[in-house]
Design an enzyme around this catalytic site. Structure first.
Site, PDB file in Angstrom:
ATOM      1  N   CYS A  87       0.846  -1.181   0.000  1.00 22.26           N
ATOM      2  CA  CYS A  87       0.000   0.000   0.000  1.00 22.26           C
ATOM      3  C   CYS A  87       0.885   1.235   0.000  1.00 22.26           C
ATOM      4  O   CYS A  87       1.284   1.736   1.048  1.00 22.26           O
ATOM      5  CB  CYS A  87      -0.894  -0.011   1.237  1.00 22.26           C
ATOM      6  SG  CYS A  87      -1.953   1.413   1.329  1.00 22.26           S
ATOM      7  N   THR A  99     -31.120   2.416   6.367  1.00 18.65           N
ATOM      8  CA  THR A  99     -31.461   2.597   4.957  1.00 18.65           C
ATOM      9  C   THR A  99     -30.764   1.524   4.148  1.00 18.65           C
ATOM     10  O   THR A  99     -29.747   0.968   4.555  1.00 18.65           O
ATOM     11  CB  THR A  99     -30.962   3.954   4.430  1.00 18.65           C
ATOM     12  OG1 THR A  99     -29.567   4.029   4.684  1.00 18.65           O
ATOM     13  CG2 THR A  99     -31.674   5.089   5.102  1.00 18.65           C
ATOM     14  N   THR A 155     -31.002  -3.373   9.214  1.00 16.15           N
ATOM     15  CA  THR A 155     -29.900  -3.981   8.463  1.00 16.15           C
ATOM     16  C   THR A 155     -29.014  -4.852   9.342  1.00 16.15           C
ATOM     17  O   THR A 155     -27.976  -5.322   8.898  1.00 16.15           O
ATOM     18  CB  THR A 155     -29.020  -2.886   7.834  1.00 16.15           C
ATOM     19  OG1 THR A 155     -28.545  -2.043   8.882  1.00 16.15           O
ATOM     20  CG2 THR A 155     -29.785  -2.064   6.843  1.00 16.15           C
TER      21      THR A 155
END
Lengths: 492, 790
Positions: A130, A389, A398
């Site tokens: 990275c 949501t 969720t």
């Protein structure tokens, strides 16, 4: 003192600001200064993330009060507003905890000297090639007075840090192989030995940066302007070079086109969301009715675990690591991929016997006070974060989906929850999503924009970032659990 | 209640016997529970579920409840409980969320009775009602508690904690309908079994998960809780608000807590991690466990008292796969090993010291003078016959009073403030410092500075007259011969780390203790010091250790005192060798001043100083002639520095080190230097000499020291309007969105140094205010206050 540092960091600050300005007028003309003979760096990227269109990301200046405070804190702590922060601010609640933890790990009182901390960060990030994190911490490392010679490779660092290399390698790719012998080797190495407190600090840093590397690739974070690959001195006339060209070459122009092609099937993806919601509802309802037998449950876990080994993207092309990063690791060949090819067996780790809340926390907080608390909070926020949501739907519970994702990641590391039916994972996570998860968690350097785009096509970017937060925290916890269990075993 | 008493009577007939013993299990245990007949114990774990009979000499496996070939998660137990009314009834909580009941009365091999699969997550705890035969309660990771009636197939009622996982549930022993539950978020809830809609009471008991709770078997309102925050708290629930009555701080997170039968204030705990012992605490003595069982090699996961009315048998199961029976009489009692000591400074510098009588007694026995001078006061606590505590010993209290005027450290403060350490040529620095020392009556130090100047600066610059003068002054008002007064006049040095001072500490405290007249002190001191070489100590360095009283009664150090007396003597011969060289005379003089060392009387002493002053001059002349390089002396100078440091005068050592800089630094090893610096900085900071200490930090060359003033430099400020801490920036408050401090002169926000008047509290930029007040004496804000800037 804070005032004084602010002055010191005016340089970086100005860069950060110019970066923000530059983002807005990427490709625009900024050549008027050239007559002064100063070469002005120009940002290469398009905003903080390569995957998320810039306009989707919050613009600095338009944030609300809470976010503003966060930005201010972040700036005060780091002397910059990095791209990770700009992407994470989709979820300010998490970002706050994240920054607090990171600040504590890197700058506050702790057993390790400052330059060691950054060097360990570099080591960890380098395991996943990275370059973004490596570059960031190379700067910080030098800033706190680290010896530039160390950057030429691990063999130039003190023996003590070299000893950590093995743990870093195992932790990043096959944490289940960590034994108390690894720990013993580090703690009893004559004059190069680590103390328990130092080791816990190092382990926390390693896991933090392994998972942060996952986030960086998972969200396609663009390089900072002051780092390599983040800017160019080339005049802006060559228009196409705006798309930044960093080390991995994962994203290229054609991917952009693929994306636009992918958008054609909007209607398909709409049904995707509907189907997912339907499944969640079904699972919720029928859970009480049919109860799978014990063997069934056990085999479901095994199947999921085994399958997770083979879930891999087809484009398995060899990535050539960037030169500046590669020096930090000894053998690139040692990766997660190896074992998936050979189908290595991952032993099962029962979370009920060693879990973070009861055992891991106690150990970390004992050896490195306060950090246990901070990490605990971070895990908590990441696991419980929800806005109820899903794509365009509101008021959705969720928790089931989040638990499936979390447990799927732990499943890949062989960590099993006795009270979870692993059949749910198969129902809720489709293949492209699994590919993405698997790649981000295990071989983040191979994430491509295509992968990012191809899962959950109808979902918002903020939700995809949310998924990434779950991924990195679950990964961090998994690594920590294995490392801490080994330390516990060593201590008893 | 009625049933309870029947149980009691039924059992009181048989007397439990046994010994401390253990047996090996096949697998780690997660929980244990005892049958009401106190003769059997059930052990449950991930892969073990067995009943053992507790016999006189050993555990005997009686029954294995894990039957069937297929491993089932239903058998992976997180908790087990044996019904206290029915010997045949057991319940287990499985890690997969199933609650299983077992009936030992079943004729078949499989004793499994009922299966409740209502919880979605791991069940952490099951609990039978203490008096009702069919009521079972469970608490799960999913945040729900369920109450089952064993005559029915499903739960009777479900209680929602409205939060995360339930870690423990316990029926109250006294209140039929009440049960307590503890949660991962630190809360404890009290429920009425008849009202599943909401809890009766809720309070936050711990920071972090509460792993366990236990109702007091006798006291209706007492509930003990143990949490991840390493605390055991005892709550009195009888009052309107739950009140914390006791708190025990342990060393690791508390996994289980169980009240000890028949002992009102005792409870047993074991920990979740790291610590493998089982402790029994007296909640009134929260610092040292009353008893400790150290048999286990891995964390203890389950504890149970064998019989509800017998306080001496404790059973425990552990992750190391053993089951143990501990006998209270075999427990190790940390109290016995501890040496309780207390030390406290009074407002006026008095020192009180309390220790176990036996410790003081041995000390005073060895040193005859100690006993009568310390005014010991003995406290004896009457032992409560009901208490099994034998550890309560009588203790002795000593109070050391400080003579008014002694212990003043003004010389230290003055010296620290007035010394010049840098910024001028070496010669000037030395002269200046010598002058400072002389003015404070520290002639030896003054001489040292002068001599350093002679050594390191070109000798031609030193006028002989000057030298002569200084020496003459030095010898004339030199160290007084009345050393006993001297002893008190000389200020002690705080925090000196030299062990040498210990001997002085002894004598000093003795002297100081006496509140009689000065003459008496003199006499006694002379007697006292006659045999020892203490005078050499205080004459060489006029600093004494005060902290050393700490060691006073430490038997170990007391024994090693003898060899340590030798150390100053070692140092002394070393100085003898230097006699021929410049630093010599002062030591000659010292020697002369000290009748005890020289063995001579005052008449001898009065002669010597005169000689020495001459000798110094002659030697310094000799030095001028031979022009020895300064390097020649560096070894001596280093010795000198070490000498000062050993005497406890780190101030001198550090000051010389800084002033001489490169000249001597290389000859003293880094660590010693660092040690001196830290000691001196510590001292300076205790005297609030922040500026000096910072200067020293700045001037130090040691890396470890110079980074000191870069650490913890954060300054926290509170908003002047809302009084909240301003977390993000120091000048704007996040809450009231106001700039906290405006400059009264320029009306801008002050982001750096803010200076304000303590009279009218107006202020602003330091520069601006200084400038303003040069021209005007009124407040710049126009409030009419006459501000002063000093």
């Amino acid at each position: 003192m804070r005032l004084a540092t602010a002055a010191n960091e005016a340089y970086t600050a100005s860069l950060a600001v110019s970066e923000l300005l530059g983002c807005k007028q990427c490709g625009g003309s900024r050549g008027q200064d050239e007559e002064l003979g100063i070469r002005i760096p120009r940002p290469l990227g398009q905003g903080p993330s390569r995957f998320i269109p810039e306009k989707e990301i919050l613009q600095v200046g338009s944030e609300d009060a809470q976010m503003h405070t966060l930005f201010a804190d972040s700036f005060a702590a780091l002397g910059r507003l990095d791209n990770i922060t700009l992407v994470m601010v989709f979820h300010p609640q998490y970002l706050e905890s994240f920054l607090k933890t990171q600040h504590y790990l890197l700058q506050m009182d702790g057993p390790l000297p400052l330059h060691y901390r950054h060097y360990i960060g570099i080591m960890a990030a380098a395991r996943h090639q990275c370059s973004y994190l490596v570059n960031l911490h190379v700067n910080d490392f030098l800033h706190v007075g680290g010896d530039p010679k160390w950057l030429n490779g691990l063999e130039n660092a003190p023996q003590k840090l070299q000893n950590l290399g093995e743990l870093n390698k195992v932790l990043a790719h096959r944490p289940w192989l960590i034994t108390k012998e690894h720990i013993e080797g580090l703690l009893k190495a004559e004059e190069h030995s680590w103390s328990l407190a130092e080791l816990v600090h190092a382990v926390v840093l390693l896991t933090h940066y392994h998972s942060l590397a996952s986030f960086t690739f998972g969200c396609g974070i663009s390089p900072e302007i002051h780092c390599d690959g983040g800017h160019t001195f080339r005049p802006p006339s060559v228009s196409n070079y705006c798309i930044c060209d960093i080390t991995n070459g994962n994203h290229s122009m054609d991917e952009m086109q693929v994306n636009s092609a992918g958008n054609v099937s909007v209607s398909d993806s709409f049904f995707e969301v509907e189907a997912l919601m339907e499944k969640m509802k079904q699972l919720q309802e029928c859970r009480e009715e049919e109860e799978a037998s014990q063997e069934e449950m056990a085999s479901r876990f095994e199947i999921e675990k085994r399958e997770s080994m083979f879930v891999f993207s087809s484009d398995d092309d060899e990535v050539t690591p960037a030169r500046d990063v590669s020096r930090h690791f000894e053998d690139t060949s040692y990766g997660y991929k190896d074992f998936s090819r050979h189908g290595m067996h991952v032993p099962t780790f029962r979370v009920q016997d060693y879990c973070w809340e009861d055992h891991g926390y106690s150990l970390v907080n004992r050896l490195y006070p306060d950090v246990g608390q901070l990490i605990d909070e971070k895990f908590h926020i990441a696991y419980n974060l929800t806005y109820n949501t899903m794509a365009m739907h509101k008021d959705v519970d969720t928790s089931m989906l989040r638990r499936a994702i979390w447990n799927y990641i732990h499943c890949m590391f062989g960590i099993r929850y006795d009270d979870y039916d692993y059949g749910e994972i198969n129902q809720l996570l489709d293949r492209s999503f699994k590919v993405y998860i698997k790649t981000v968690v295990c071989t983040p350097e191979k994430v491509t924009k295509r992968m990012y785009d191809s899962f959950w096509r109808q979902f918002k970017h903020s939700e995809k970032v949310h998924v990434n937060l779950l991924l990195i925290e679950a990964r961090m916890q998994a690594e920590l659990l294995y490392a801490l269990r080994a330390i516990t075993r060593y201590m008893t | 209640m009625e049933k309870m008493s029947r149980v009691t009577t039924a059992l009181s007939g048989s007397v439990l016997t046994g010994r401390t013993m253990h047996c090996h299990l096949d697998a780690p245990a997660n929980a244990i529970s005892v049958c009401r007949d106190a003769a059997q114990v059930v052990v449950a774990g991930r892969s073990i579920f067995k009943i053992y009979a507790i016999e006189e000499e050993q555990f005997v496996e009686k029954l294995n409840l894990r039957v069937g070939r297929k491993p089932s998660l239903n058998l992976s137990c997180a908790d087990v409980v044996w019904h206290q009314m029915d010997e045949n009834l057991l319940a287990t909580a499985a890690t997969n969320g199933v609650v299983v009941t077992w009936n030992l009365g079943r004729p078949s091999r499989n004793k499994q009775d009922q299966l409740f699969t209502e919880h979605k997550r791991t069940v952490n705890k099951v609990c039978f009602h203490p008096t009702e035969a069919h009521v079972l309660l469970s608490g799960s990771q999913d945040g729900f508690m369920k109450c089952f009636d064993l005559r029915r197939k499903d739960s009777v009622s479900t209680f929602s904690g409205q939060s995360e996982s339930v870690r423990d549930v316990q029926f109250s022993i006294r209140d039929y309908f009440t049960f307590a539950s503890t949660f991962e978020n630190g809360n404890v809830q009290l429920w009425d079994i008849r009202r599943p809609d909401r809890c009766e009471r809720m309070f936050t008991a711990h920071n972090g998960p509460v792993f366990c709770c236990d109702w007091h078997p006798e006291d209706r309102g007492w509930l003990a809780t143990g949490g991840r925050d390493k605390m055991v708290k005892v709550w009195d629930m009888a009052t309107h608000r739950a009140k914390e009555v006791h708190c025990v701080q342990t060393i690791a997170s508390v996994a289980r807590v169980k009240w000890r039968p028949e002992c009102r204030h005792h409870l047993a705990t074991c920990s979740m991690m790291v610590d493998h012992n089982v402790y029994v605490w007296d909640v009134r003595r929260p610092f040292v466990p009353a008893a400790m069982f150290e048999e286990h090699r891995d964390v203890t996961t389950g504890i149970a008292w064998r019989h509800p009315h017998d306080p001496s048998f404790l059973l425990s199961g552990s992750k190391d796969s053993t089951l143990c029976q501990h006998l209270f009489r075999d427990a190790s009692q940390p109290v016995e090993r501890a040496n309780p000591e207390g030390l406290c400074y009074g407002l006026f510098g008095d020192l009180a010291f309390a220790a176990k009588e036996s410790l003081v007694a041995t000390e005073s026995g060895r040193k005859p003078y100690a006993g009568d001078r310390r005014h010991p006061i003995f406290f004896k606590r009457k032992l409560d016959p009901a208490e099994p505590f034998a550890g309560l010993a009588s203790s002795a209290l000593n109070v050391f009073e400080i003579e008014p005027g002694s212990g003043s450290m003004s010389w230290f403060v003055d010296t620290a403030e007035r010394y010049a350490l840098a910024g001028r040529p070496l010669a000037e620095l030395c002269d200046h410092n010598a002058k400072v020392a002389r003015e404070l009556g520290r002639n030896q130090v003054a001489q040292t500075w002068t001599m350093l100047r002679i050594i390191y600066c070109s000798p031609g610059l030193v006028p002989t007259t000057n030298l002569n003068h200084s020496v003459g002054k030095g010898s004339s008002c030199g160290l007084p011969l009345m050393n006993s007064f001297n002893l008190k006049d000389m200020a002690p040095g705080l925090g000196s780390e030299t062990r040498l001072d210990r001997s002085k500490g002894d004598t000093r405290s003795d002297t100081v203790l006496l509140d009689s007249s000065a003459t008496l002190i003199t006499n006694e001191d002379n007697e006292e010091t006659e045999g020892s070489d203490v005078p050499t100590d205080y004459l060489l360095g006029d600093v004494e250790g005060e902290d050393d009283e700490l060691y006073l009664l430490d038997p170990e150090h007391a024994h090693s005192e003898e060899p340590e007396y030798v150390l100053p003597q070692e140092a002394f011969p070393l100085r003898h060798e230097i006699v021929d060289t410049p630093p010599g005379p002062e030591h000659l003089q010292d020697k002369a001043d000290s009748p005890h060392v020289s063995g001579s009387e005052a008449d001898a002493a009065s002669l010597v100083p005169v000689d020495s002053s001459f000798s110094l001059i002659s030697v310094s002349h000799a030095l001028c002639d031979s022009r020895l390089p300064p390097d020649f002396f560096s070894a001596l100078v280093c010795d000198m520095l070490r000498f000062y440091a050993e005497q406890g005068d780190v101030q001198m050592a550090v000051s010389v080190l800084i002033v001489l800089g490169e000249r001597v630094r290389k000859d003293i090893d880094e660590q010693t230097q660092e040690h001196w610096y830290t000691s001196y900085i510590d001292l300076l900071q205790r005297f609030c000499l922040w500026n000096v200490s910072n200067q020293v930090v700045k001037l130090s060359t040691s890396r470890a020291i110079s980074c000191l003033n870069q650490a913890s430099t954060t300054l926290h400020v509170n908003c002047s309007h809302c009084k909240r801490p301003m977390s993000s920036r120091g000048w704007v408050c996040d809450r009231c969105r106001r700039c906290a401090s405006m400059c009264a002169v320029c009306h801008h926000v002050v982001k750096g140094l803010f200076v304000w008047c303590q009279g009218c509290s107006h202020g602003g930029h330091l520069q601006h205010i200084m400038k303003w007040l040069e021209g005007s004496s009124h407040c710049p804000a126009g409030c009419g206050h006459l501000c002063e800037y000093s």
